[in-house]
Design an enzyme around this catalytic site. Structure first.
Site, PDB file in Angstrom:
ATOM      1  N   ASP A  87      -1.916  -0.603   5.941  1.00 33.21           N
ATOM      2  CA  ASP A  87      -2.172   0.026   7.239  1.00 33.21           C
ATOM      3  C   ASP A  87      -3.639   0.264   7.535  1.00 33.21           C
ATOM      4  O   ASP A  87      -3.979   0.649   8.649  1.00 33.21           O
ATOM      5  CB  ASP A  87      -1.462   1.387   7.301  1.00 33.21           C
ATOM      6  N   ASP A 135       0.860  -1.176   0.000  1.00 35.15           N
ATOM      7  CA  ASP A 135       0.000   0.000   0.000  1.00 35.15           C
ATOM      8  C   ASP A 135       0.905   1.239   0.000  1.00 35.15           C
ATOM      9  O   ASP A 135       2.098   1.157   0.285  1.00 35.15           O
ATOM     10  CB  ASP A 135      -0.894  -0.042   1.238  1.00 35.15           C
ATOM     11  N   ILE A 136       0.329   2.401  -0.309  1.00 38.47           N
ATOM     12  CA  ILE A 136       1.131   3.625  -0.361  1.00 38.47           C
ATOM     13  C   ILE A 136       0.862   4.524   0.846  1.00 38.47           C
ATOM     14  O   ILE A 136       1.710   4.696   1.712  1.00 38.47           O
ATOM     15  CB  ILE A 136       0.881   4.390  -1.683  1.00 38.47           C
ATOM     16  N   ASP A 137      -0.326   5.134   0.934  1.00 41.75           N
ATOM     17  CA  ASP A 137      -0.624   6.110   1.984  1.00 41.75           C
ATOM     18  C   ASP A 137      -0.704   5.439   3.350  1.00 41.75           C
ATOM     19  O   ASP A 137      -1.489   4.505   3.550  1.00 41.75           O
ATOM     20  CB  ASP A 137      -1.950   6.818   1.685  1.00 41.75           C
TER      21      ASP A 137
END
Length: 268
Positions: A214, A36-38
């Site tokens: 997250d 995932d990124i954010d």
């Protein structure tokens, strides 16, 4: 109480032979990586456009990808085009909009047609409503739209009421909650499905997945990784039950692991 299972140092994951410490593997042989990124690779920001890519992260990701034979994918709620602005010219595999868009190196393949008239009307309604709520931000993702209320937590109930009402009028779209955000997105697409789709193609095929995220949107990815006999790691935080079987303290700690793995160890 969060249902996190921290993986103690030295524990062997099912069938993988990879020792896991602090939730992250010490060896990468035989793995493929889904990130995932954010809130995972990048620290969360007050607004969606304010995220910052730390210096050197793109090179570290490229190094990590090389370690796993190119079998690294960014799996995000962001559109594929936005990922390109974060990591220009990167050439990674990307699943955008929770799997509604798939990018293989050198191409973008939308997995869902652009919005129907009702959805376009819904986006207009959402934008008009948000203008009356200071601090509530609209993120138009093309075939999805999100309302962020991080800067206006008192607006949470109003945002939920509006988005719930609008979702009922837009067949084929569903609501996805996140951290101070509620998104209207194409139904039937999630990060778990994206992971499974990648796993059926080279260079992912035959490897065990390592899924790192997250937020609640990453839970489907965690479950898919677990079902495939791989590893699932939650980055920090508490507040909801999770299928992740390991954890890492923060995006900064994850980035440090990526940097170390990209430069050292059992290169493939």
């Amino acid at each position: 109480m969060e249902n996190r299972q921290s993986v103690p140092a030295g524990r062997q994951t099912a069938g993988s032979g990879h020792s896991v410490a602090s939730g992250l593997p010490s060896r990468l042989a035989g793995l493929c990586v889904f990130l995932d990124i954010d809130g995972t690779l990048l620290d969360l920001a007050q607004t969606p456009d304010a995220v910052v890519v730390p210096n050197g992260l793109d090179a570290d990701l490229a190094g990590l990808a090389a370690r796993v034979g190119g079998a690294l994918a960014l799996v995000t709620g962001r559109p594929v085009d936005f990922v390109e602005t974060l990591f220009p010219g990167h050439g990674f595999f990307v699943a955008g909009l929770h799997g509604a868009e798939i990018r293989t190196p050198g191409s973008v393949e939308p997995a869902f047609a652009l919005g129907v008239r009702r959805f376009e009307e819904a986006k207009t309604r959402i934008a008009e409503a948000a203008r009356n709520w200071p601090g509530v931000l609209v993120e138009d993702k093309g075939i999805a739209v999100a309302l962020h209320y991080r800067l206006s937590p008192a607006s949470e109930a109003a945002v939920n009421a509006l988005m719930t009402e609008i979702q009922r009028s837009v067949p084929g779209w569903e609501l996805q909650p996140g951290k101070c955000v509620l998104e209207l997105r194409p139904a039937g697409r999630d990060k778990g499905g994206a992971l499974k789709a990648f796993m059926e193609h080279a260079p992912f095929i035959g490897r065990l997945p390592l899924a790192i995220g997250d937020d609640v949107t990453d839970e489907a990815m965690f479950r898919a990784a677990n079902d495939a006999g791989g590893l699932s790691v939650r980055v920090a935080g508490a507040g909801f039950p999770t299928a992740a079987r390991g954890h890492v303290a923060s995006p900064a700690a994850l980035r440090a692991w990526i940097a170390a793995q990209s430069r050292e160890g059992d290169r493939e």
